[in-house]
Structure formats: structure tokens, C-alpha cells
Scaffold this motif. Structure first.
Motif: not given
Length: 267
Positions: A2-7, A13-21, A25-30
Motif C-alpha cells: 500500500e502506498n499513501t501519497i499526499k499531494d 513535490f509529492e510525499s507519502g508512505y509505503s509498506e516496506v518489509n 517508509m517515507y518518501f518524497e518525489i520531485y
């Protein structure tokens, strides 16, 4: 998965969390373009490590920045930190984000994690930038090993503590992150020479002339990895990219560093 992305497009940029092992896990995309994955150093957040150069990198790249286990906004699990597990976590995050191939830029501990990605998951990596990365215990200045047994939250760099507390949900996690990072470094084991020598993708090695990673170690990495390039830049550990503990007033060297990175990545 599951990815949860906040616009956060208004902030570019976009930011979100992903279910990882087992992690959240938090990430940002630019930006847009070919993916470039940024992997931070020990005790750091995205902003404390890469905040000064992301605005430059995103002009020509899709920049994916993340926070590793127990760091920043990413949750912890009931395991010690390891560079191998971090590498597997990054690999799964990119799978979740449907990234099949990317370039990687890892700084300090993040550089060691990037080495492990190249060893464990080479199929996802196109080019690799190792910035002040450690592969052998003798590759770091001796005073660091002398300091590590006495390491505590109290003598942790104030800028890193502040950066963590600005973003973390639970301030008590600072102690956990610090202690796990310290134990990982105290128990650091050399990456076998043959694993490093087997790396096939293009590699740029960056080190500072007053780094905690020795110039001799950077040169060793360069010699181990066939066809790699080596750049020695002025300053301290991360000073060439504006890492928060070595950030200088009137910082401008980030432009030079990004030009160096783009020249390597675009070849």
C-alpha cells in the motif's frame, strides 16, 4: 503493498508512505525525468542531508528521496539496522513505486547502502554515485572509532537532532535511531573485495579533501571498481552538497557538485 501519497504539488513535490518489509517508509518525489534515488547518511533526514541540492537536481530529474528504517518519518522494526536490510528496503520501495531502473546517489552510510544495492539488486541500478561512502573499517579516520564507544544522544550533532525532532512523530525515537546507528557502526564489517570488484555499472566516487572518509579509501574504491571515476572536492564530510552539519554560510558549492553529477549521469 500500500502506498499513501499526499499531494504537495503546491510545494513542488509529492510525499507519502509505503509498506516496506514491515516498515512504514517515507518518501518524497520531485521533478520529472529519469529517476535519481537519494539515500541519506546516518542520523539524517531527507532535508538535513539533501535539502540544499534537491532544488538543483529536480530541474532535470525525477528525484526520489527516502528515509530509512528508524530515521526521520519512517517507522522502526524490532531488528538492528544493517546496510543489507536497508538495501532490500530501498529495492522494495522502488518496486512499490513501479520504478524498474534508476540512478542512485548515496551519501555516507547511504553510500554504503548504495553499494549493497549494487551487490544485491544490480538489476534496478543504472549508474551509481558513492559520496563519502565506507566499504572497509580502515577507510575512516581513527578518531571516529575512538569516539564511537562514547557516542550518545547528548554529543550527537545538534543540527541532526533538531532535524529529526522537526519531522518525527515520536521524539523518543531519537534515542532509538541514535543507538541503532551507533551499534551498526561499532559492528561494521568490511565488504568483501570480490563483491566490490564484481560491480559492473558506471560509478562516480566523490570524497572531500577533509572528509572523515580517507582519501586513500576513496582511491581504493576507485581502483577496485573497474572504469569508475573519482572526484575529490574541497571541504568536510558532505560540505560539497550542503549537508547540514558541514553547511557553511553563503553555501554555493552545490551548483558545482550538481554539475559534476549531471555530467556523469548524462554520459
Amino acid at each position: 503493498m500500500e502506498n499513501t501519497i499526499k499531494d504537495t504539488s503546491s510545494e513542488d513535490f509529492e510525499s507519502g508512505y509505503s509498506e516496506v518489509n514491515g516498515l512504514k517508509m517515507y518518501f518524497e518525489i520531485y521533478g520529472q525525468g529519469k529517476p535519481l534515488v537519494l539515500i541519506h547518511g546516518g542520523g539524517s533526514t531527507i532535508q538535513s542531508c539533501f535539502g540544499r541540492i534537491i532544488p538543483l537536481l529536480q530541474q532535470n530529474r525525477k528525484v526520489i528521496a527516502l528515509e530509512l528504517q528508524a530515521h526521520g518519518r519512517t517507522s522502526d522494526r524490532n531488528t538492528e539496522l544493517s546496510f543489507e536490510q536497508d538495501a532490500d528496503d530501498v529495492f522494495v520501495l522502488l518496486q512499490n513505486l513501479q520504478i524498474t531502473k534508476a540512478d542512485f546517489f548515496g551519501f555516507s552510510n547511504g553510500g554504503t547502502t548504495t553499494l549493497q544495492i549494487a551487490i544485491r539488486h544490480p538489476e534496478i541500478m543504472d549508474k551509481m554515485i558513492l559520496a563519502s561512502a565506507l566499504a572497509r573499517r580502515n577507510g575512516v579516520v581513527q578518531w571516529l572509532w575512538d569516539f564511537m564507544p562514547q557516542a550518545s544522544v547528548e554529543n550527537m550533532p545538534a543540527a541532526l537532532k533538531e532535524a529529526y525532532l522537526q519531522v518525527a512523530e515520536d521524539p523518543k525515537g531519537l534515542q532509538v535511531m541514535h543507538d541503532k546507528d551507533a551499534r551498526r557502526m561499532i559492528g561494521f564489517k568490511d565488504i568483501p573485495d570480490q563483491q566490490i570488484a564484481a560491480i559492473q555499472m558506471p560509478v562516480l566516487i566523490i570524497n572531500a579533501d577533509k572528509d572523515i572518509i580517507t582519501l586513500e579509501h576513496a582511491l581504493e574504491l576507485h581502483r577496485w571498481i573497474a572504469g569508475s571515476s573519482l572526484a575529490i572536492l574541497p571541504g568536510g564530510h558532505g560540505g560539497y552538497m550542503g549537508e547540514i552539519t558541514t553547511l557553511e554560510t553563503g553555501f554555493t558549492s552545490g551548483q558545482l557538485t550538481v554539475l559534476l553529477l549531471e555530467d556523469f549521469l548524462n554520459k
